[in-house]
Design an enzyme around this catalytic site. Sequence first.
Site, short mmCIF file in Angstrom:
data_model
loop_
_atom_site.label_atom_id
_atom_site.label_comp_id
_atom_site.label_asym_id
_atom_site.label_seq_id
_atom_site.Cartn_x
_atom_site.Cartn_y
_atom_site.Cartn_z
N LYS A 192 27.62 48.65 52.80
CA LYS A 192 27.42 48.34 51.38
C LYS A 192 27.60 46.84 51.21
O LYS A 192 28.71 46.33 51.12
CB LYS A 192 28.48 49.09 50.56
N CYS A 238 36.93 32.41 52.87
CA CYS A 238 38.31 32.88 52.90
C CYS A 238 39.17 31.93 53.74
O CYS A 238 40.37 31.85 53.56
CB CYS A 238 38.37 34.28 53.47
N GLU A 257 39.93 42.68 55.72
CA GLU A 257 39.80 41.21 55.84
C GLU A 257 39.79 40.67 54.42
O GLU A 257 38.77 40.74 53.74
CB GLU A 257 38.50 40.85 56.56
N GLU A 275 43.29 31.49 45.14
CA GLU A 275 42.18 31.06 45.97
C GLU A 275 41.18 30.29 45.09
O GLU A 275 40.74 30.80 44.06
CB GLU A 275 41.51 32.34 46.50
P1 NAP Z 1 35.17 41.50 46.12
O1 NAP Z 1 34.92 41.39 44.67
O2 NAP Z 1 36.42 42.14 46.59
O3 NAP Z 1 33.90 42.27 46.69
C1 NAP Z 1 33.73 42.52 48.08
C2 NAP Z 1 32.91 43.78 48.24
O4 NAP Z 1 33.64 44.88 47.70
C3 NAP Z 1 31.57 43.74 47.51
O5 NAP Z 1 30.61 44.41 48.27
C4 NAP Z 1 31.90 44.51 46.23
O6 NAP Z 1 30.77 45.10 45.64
C5 NAP Z 1 32.82 45.56 46.78
N1 NAP Z 1 33.66 46.19 45.75
C6 NAP Z 1 34.09 45.67 44.58
N2 NAP Z 1 34.82 46.59 43.91
C7 NAP Z 1 34.86 47.72 44.67
C8 NAP Z 1 35.44 49.01 44.54
N3 NAP Z 1 36.17 49.34 43.48
N4 NAP Z 1 35.25 49.90 45.51
C9 NAP Z 1 34.53 49.60 46.60
N5 NAP Z 1 33.95 48.39 46.80
C10 NAP Z 1 34.12 47.45 45.86
O7 NAP Z 1 35.12 40.10 46.84
P2 NAP Z 1 33.99 38.99 46.76
O8 NAP Z 1 34.17 38.25 45.49
O9 NAP Z 1 32.65 39.58 47.05
O10 NAP Z 1 34.34 38.08 48.00
C11 NAP Z 1 35.25 37.06 47.93
C12 NAP Z 1 36.57 37.49 48.53
O11 NAP Z 1 36.37 37.91 49.87
C13 NAP Z 1 37.54 36.34 48.61
O12 NAP Z 1 38.81 36.76 48.21
C14 NAP Z 1 37.53 35.98 50.09
O13 NAP Z 1 38.70 35.37 50.55
C15 NAP Z 1 37.32 37.31 50.72
N6 NAP Z 1 36.80 37.16 52.08
C16 NAP Z 1 37.64 37.46 53.12
C17 NAP Z 1 37.18 37.29 54.41
C18 NAP Z 1 38.07 37.59 55.58
O14 NAP Z 1 37.55 37.75 56.68
N7 NAP Z 1 39.37 37.69 55.40
C19 NAP Z 1 35.88 36.84 54.65
C20 NAP Z 1 35.07 36.56 53.57
C21 NAP Z 1 35.55 36.73 52.27
P3 NAP Z 1 29.99 44.37 44.44
O15 NAP Z 1 29.24 43.30 45.05
O16 NAP Z 1 29.13 45.43 43.86
O17 NAP Z 1 31.04 43.91 43.49
#
Ligand code: NAP
Length: 487
Positions: free
Chosen positions: A184, A294, A260, A391
């Site tokens: 997804k 991240c 992650e 962040e």
């Molecule tokens: P996010 O809002 O948590 O979304 C990540 C994914 O989760 C998206 O596909 C999102 O779908 C989905 N999602 C959201 N709500 C959900 C729910 N209730 N149930 C299941 N899936 C759900 O994060 P983001 O804004 O896309 O990404 C930024 C974050 O990712 C930052 O905090 C960054 O640090 C972190 N990150 C971490 C790493 C690592 O390796 N540690 C790498 C890259 C990024 P939708 O698109 O439909 O909302």
Amino acid sequence: MSDSREKEVVGAVHPQLFIGGQWRDAEGGRTFAVEDPSNGATLVEVADASVADGKAALDAAVAAQTDWAATPPRDRGEILRKAFEIITERADELALLMTLEMGKPIKEAKAEIAYGSEFFRWFSEEAVRISGRYSVAPNGATRLLTLKQPVGPCLMITPWNFPLAMGTRKIGPAIAAGCTMVVKPAALTPLSMLRLADILTEAGLPDGVLNIVTTTSTGKVMEPLIRDPRLRKLTFTGSTEVGRTLVEQSAEGLLRVSMELGGNAPFLVFDDADIDRAVEGAMLAKMRNIGEACTAANRFIVHEAVAEEFGTKLTEKMQALSVGRGTEDDIDVGPLVEAKQRDKVAELVDDAVGKGATVLTGGSAPEGEGYYYSPTVLSDVPLEARLAKEEIFGPVAPIFTFTEEADALRMANDTEFGLVAYAFTSDLSRAVRIYEGLETGMVGLNQGIVSNPAAPFGGVKASGFGREGGAEGIEEYLETKYVGIAL
Ligand code: NAP
């Protein structure tokens, strides 16, 4: 870049769900728009999956699991290797697609294509190195056989900031280990992942091994899959907030889970550091992916004796960056992914300035269309500023100062996150004290980038658990079985 080339690249994407090897519309023909963050224009309408569509994707993954697990490791590895080669050949097309949907400069997109595809090459090699153990029980009465088997069907949820690489570092090891999957991608940037499905099909991946679901009803579509007893693993890259919810949901099925999550990387510069090298490292650690990583340095913690020099040199570098649409030549800083992200960055900067920080450069969003934010350096940032805890996810470098080494370490660890830290020093003993004392999963020592497919990527504390890449990466997709053999 010509408009017709952009249309051609977007037109090559199947904007549908990929289930059981077939492209299909979402239930009721529902779609959602994917937009270009440089101007807000719709690139394409993509299928918006329902709960039933999500379940169909898991059905396909479950149906394919047994045969896929029995496929020879060499065959699984060859598919990954072939996909790596196709991605490499088509790097320009894939990079343009990524820039269009995500906004990052084309050179950053090319770097991600290279980085993301390396996971396929790496895990093509790991596929044939899955092995077990054989030993004699201490009492000599039985033999102990330990073997590795695929975990089973996996659900992979990925973020928008690295539209390809966050997928390949999960898909690569899953294919190598013999797991099937439902992916997804983020609703903001699903196109790179949809294009990848074509590439993997061309490389020979059997139907049903990889299934892709795009949706805006994310929670509603994902939760039933996470609670479905046929699912065996959940792997998530995204925010800590969503990660916590998913861990709770996964408790019911006692799933294998990898998380992650978010970061708040400290970047330590000691007074014995080579400052020019530290500034080079800072530019990488801060500006890779427009700061939307991240791993992005979130807090520059600099010894007071070198803080002015570091700030001045960093400011010069930041001022030299060109800001613009990522598709144009020689752009260093593209737009942020959406208005909400740009507004959050502006809010954090305004908060820091309101609490006493000095703006050395930037500090505002430029006029005009697109979600741009100017490269910014802040000095004398007080610890009470929100960006010390949150962040930033944008091109903003806040500088804090310290006097004693112990204070630097304490400040670095004073966060709920623990993904990565960077440290610049020329004193070996200090370097050892610092990397041993940092509460993070990764440390960049005298370097501003740690991501490497051959290394275990992952965090501790609220940055999650599990590792992607390296020898550890495939273990996340393998179960250990022990057989006691009577003589
Ligand atoms: P996010 O809002 O948590 O979304 C990540 C994914 O989760 C998206 O596909 C999102 O779908 C989905 N999602 C959201 N709500 C959900 C729910 N209730 N149930 C299941 N899936 C759900 O994060 P983001 O804004 O896309 O990404 C930024 C974050 O990712 C930052 O905090 C960054 O640090 C972190 N990150 C971490 C790493 C690592 O390796 N540690 C790498 C890259 C990024 P939708 O698109 O439909 O909302």
